[in-house]
Design an enzyme around this catalytic site. Structure first.
Site, PDB file in Angstrom:
ATOM      1  N   LYS A  12      15.950   6.145   0.924  1.00 46.64           N
ATOM      2  CA  LYS A  12      15.700   5.082  -0.050  1.00 46.64           C
ATOM      3  C   LYS A  12      16.984   4.290  -0.330  1.00 46.64           C
ATOM      4  O   LYS A  12      18.077   4.716   0.062  1.00 46.64           O
ATOM      5  CB  LYS A  12      15.141   5.723  -1.333  1.00 46.64           C
ATOM      6  CG  LYS A  12      13.778   6.407  -1.138  1.00 46.64           C
ATOM      7  CD  LYS A  12      13.308   7.013  -2.468  1.00 46.64           C
ATOM      8  CE  LYS A  12      11.901   7.557  -2.395  1.00 46.64           C
ATOM      9  NZ  LYS A  12      11.439   8.032  -3.739  1.00 46.64           N
ATOM     10  N   TYR A  52       2.699   3.083  -1.416  1.00 43.65           N
ATOM     11  CA  TYR A  52       2.548   3.799  -2.686  1.00 43.65           C
ATOM     12  C   TYR A  52       1.206   3.479  -3.355  1.00 43.65           C
ATOM     13  O   TYR A  52       1.131   3.428  -4.582  1.00 43.65           O
ATOM     14  CB  TYR A  52       3.708   3.469  -3.622  1.00 43.65           C
ATOM     15  CG  TYR A  52       4.991   4.230  -3.335  1.00 43.65           C
ATOM     16  CD1 TYR A  52       5.007   5.621  -3.197  1.00 43.65           C
ATOM     17  CD2 TYR A  52       6.218   3.563  -3.243  1.00 43.65           C
ATOM     18  CE1 TYR A  52       6.188   6.317  -2.960  1.00 43.65           C
ATOM     19  CE2 TYR A  52       7.408   4.256  -3.003  1.00 43.65           C
ATOM     20  CZ  TYR A  52       7.383   5.640  -2.869  1.00 43.65           C
ATOM     21  OH  TYR A  52       8.559   6.331  -2.646  1.00 43.65           O
ATOM     22  N   ASN A 119      15.947   9.334  -6.089  1.00 49.99           N
ATOM     23  CA  ASN A 119      15.914  10.651  -5.435  1.00 49.99           C
ATOM     24  C   ASN A 119      16.134  10.616  -3.919  1.00 49.99           C
ATOM     25  O   ASN A 119      15.739  11.539  -3.213  1.00 49.99           O
ATOM     26  CB  ASN A 119      14.638  11.400  -5.808  1.00 49.99           C
ATOM     27  CG  ASN A 119      13.383  10.616  -5.468  1.00 49.99           C
ATOM     28  OD1 ASN A 119      13.457   9.585  -4.809  1.00 49.99           O
ATOM     29  ND2 ASN A 119      12.233  11.111  -5.897  1.00 49.99           N
ATOM     30  N   HIS A 122      12.220   9.735   0.707  1.00 53.25           N
ATOM     31  CA  HIS A 122      10.765   9.891   0.687  1.00 53.25           C
ATOM     32  C   HIS A 122      10.384  10.721   1.905  1.00 53.25           C
ATOM     33  O   HIS A 122      10.986  10.559   2.971  1.00 53.25           O
ATOM     34  CB  HIS A 122      10.058   8.541   0.777  1.00 53.25           C
ATOM     35  CG  HIS A 122       8.594   8.691   1.083  1.00 53.25           C
ATOM     36  ND1 HIS A 122       7.664   8.945   0.102  1.00 53.25           N
ATOM     37  CD2 HIS A 122       7.922   8.682   2.274  1.00 53.25           C
ATOM     38  CE1 HIS A 122       6.473   9.084   0.681  1.00 53.25           C
ATOM     39  NE2 HIS A 122       6.598   8.934   1.983  1.00 53.25           N
ATOM     40  N   GLU A 133       1.237   6.654   6.635  1.00 50.38           N
ATOM     41  CA  GLU A 133       2.544   6.043   6.344  1.00 50.38           C
ATOM     42  C   GLU A 133       3.274   5.610   7.623  1.00 50.38           C
ATOM     43  O   GLU A 133       3.942   4.572   7.628  1.00 50.38           O
ATOM     44  CB  GLU A 133       3.403   7.032   5.546  1.00 50.38           C
ATOM     45  CG  GLU A 133       2.824   7.283   4.153  1.00 50.38           C
ATOM     46  CD  GLU A 133       3.540   8.399   3.390  1.00 50.38           C
ATOM     47  OE1 GLU A 133       4.548   8.943   3.907  1.00 50.38           O
ATOM     48  OE2 GLU A 133       3.091   8.723   2.273  1.00 50.38           O
TER      49      GLU A 133
HETATM   50  N1  UDP Z   1       8.546   8.328  -9.463  1.00 52.36           N
HETATM   51  C1  UDP Z   1       9.114   7.848 -10.620  1.00 52.36           C
HETATM   52  N2  UDP Z   1       8.730   8.407 -11.821  1.00 52.36           N
HETATM   53  C2  UDP Z   1       7.830   9.406 -11.892  1.00 52.36           C
HETATM   54  C3  UDP Z   1       7.246   9.888 -10.714  1.00 52.36           C
HETATM   55  C4  UDP Z   1       7.620   9.336  -9.512  1.00 52.36           C
HETATM   56  O1  UDP Z   1       9.933   6.953 -10.581  1.00 52.36           O
HETATM   57  O2  UDP Z   1       7.523   9.881 -13.008  1.00 52.36           O
HETATM   58  C5  UDP Z   1       8.939   7.741  -8.181  1.00 52.36           C
HETATM   59  C6  UDP Z   1       9.970   8.584  -7.427  1.00 52.36           C
HETATM   60  O3  UDP Z   1      10.841   7.715  -6.724  1.00 52.36           O
HETATM   61  C7  UDP Z   1       9.093   9.366  -6.469  1.00 52.36           C
HETATM   62  C8  UDP Z   1       8.026   8.328  -6.130  1.00 52.36           C
HETATM   63  O4  UDP Z   1       7.808   7.621  -7.344  1.00 52.36           O
HETATM   64  O5  UDP Z   1       9.814   9.824  -5.350  1.00 52.36           O
HETATM   65  C9  UDP Z   1       6.719   8.891  -5.619  1.00 52.36           C
HETATM   66  O6  UDP Z   1       6.245   9.857  -6.526  1.00 52.36           O
HETATM   67  P1  UDP Z   1       5.629  11.225  -6.007  1.00 52.36           P
HETATM   68  O7  UDP Z   1       5.056  11.917  -7.191  1.00 52.36           O
HETATM   69  O8  UDP Z   1       4.724  10.951  -4.840  1.00 52.36           O
HETATM   70  O9  UDP Z   1       6.934  12.039  -5.555  1.00 52.36           O
HETATM   71  P2  UDP Z   1       7.506  12.428  -4.111  1.00 52.36           P
HETATM   72  O10 UDP Z   1       6.331  12.606  -3.188  1.00 52.36           O
HETATM   73  O11 UDP Z   1       8.425  11.305  -3.686  1.00 52.36           O
HETATM   74  O12 UDP Z   1       8.274  13.700  -4.342  1.00 52.36           O
HETATM   75 MG    MG Z   2       4.627  11.489  -2.882  1.00 53.69          MG
END
Ligand code: UDP
Ligand code: MG
Length: 139
Positions: A12, A52, A119, A122, A133
């Protein structure tokens, strides 16, 4: 290769900006996965709406789009048996504060005090997500 899987990984914008591309690639290579595709990309609102889609109605979605468009992204496809499960484990928990040490998010992430989750990576979370994806990022 039998039982081979592919996973979409994104470094990212915070990961690219902080110079962590090499560390992410090094971990994938050290683990023995093959890099099948690799490209420096810029996300668009349209691409992120597809990528997303499951989060489009969530309160954090506008901030997520802003984050994902804040700079270049490195998009890659990794290949190998069970790479989807393995790379999700290597990425660690979504919130870097809770991510275990030894994971990418747990070793390189933190709370920057901005109220956002930055974080670094992805990774697709299932075979269906990976196929969907990869088709979005590498049509
Ligand atoms: N995210 C965020 N706030 C939240 C949850 C998710 O900003 O409360 C963002 C974060 O960058 C995350 C992405 O949205 O990586 C996708 O969320 P997901 O729950 O799918 O997490 P991931 O699969 O990336 O661990
Ligand atoms: Mg996710």
């Amino acid at each position: 290769m039998s039982n081979s899987e592919q996973v979409l990984v994104l470094v990212k914008p915070d990961g690219v900006e902080r110079g962590l591309v090499g560390q992410v690639l090094a971990r994938a290579e050290a683990r023995g996965y093959r890099i099948a595709r690799l490209e420096l990309r810029r996300a668009t609102p349209e691409l992120l709406a597809e990528h997303y889609a499951e989060h489009a109605a969530k309160p954090f979605y506008p901030a997520l789009v802003e984050y994902m468009m804040s700079g270049p992204i490195v998009a890659l496809v990794l290949e190998g048996a069970q790479v989807i499960t393995a790379f999700r484990t290597m990425a660690g928990a979504t919130d870097p504060v809770k991510a275990a040490p030894g994971t990418i998010r747990g070793d390189f992430g933190r709370d920057w005090g901005t109220g956002e989750i930055l974080n670094i990576v992805h990774a697709s979370d299932s075979p269906a997500s990976a196929a969907r994806e990869i088709a979005i990022w590498f049509p």
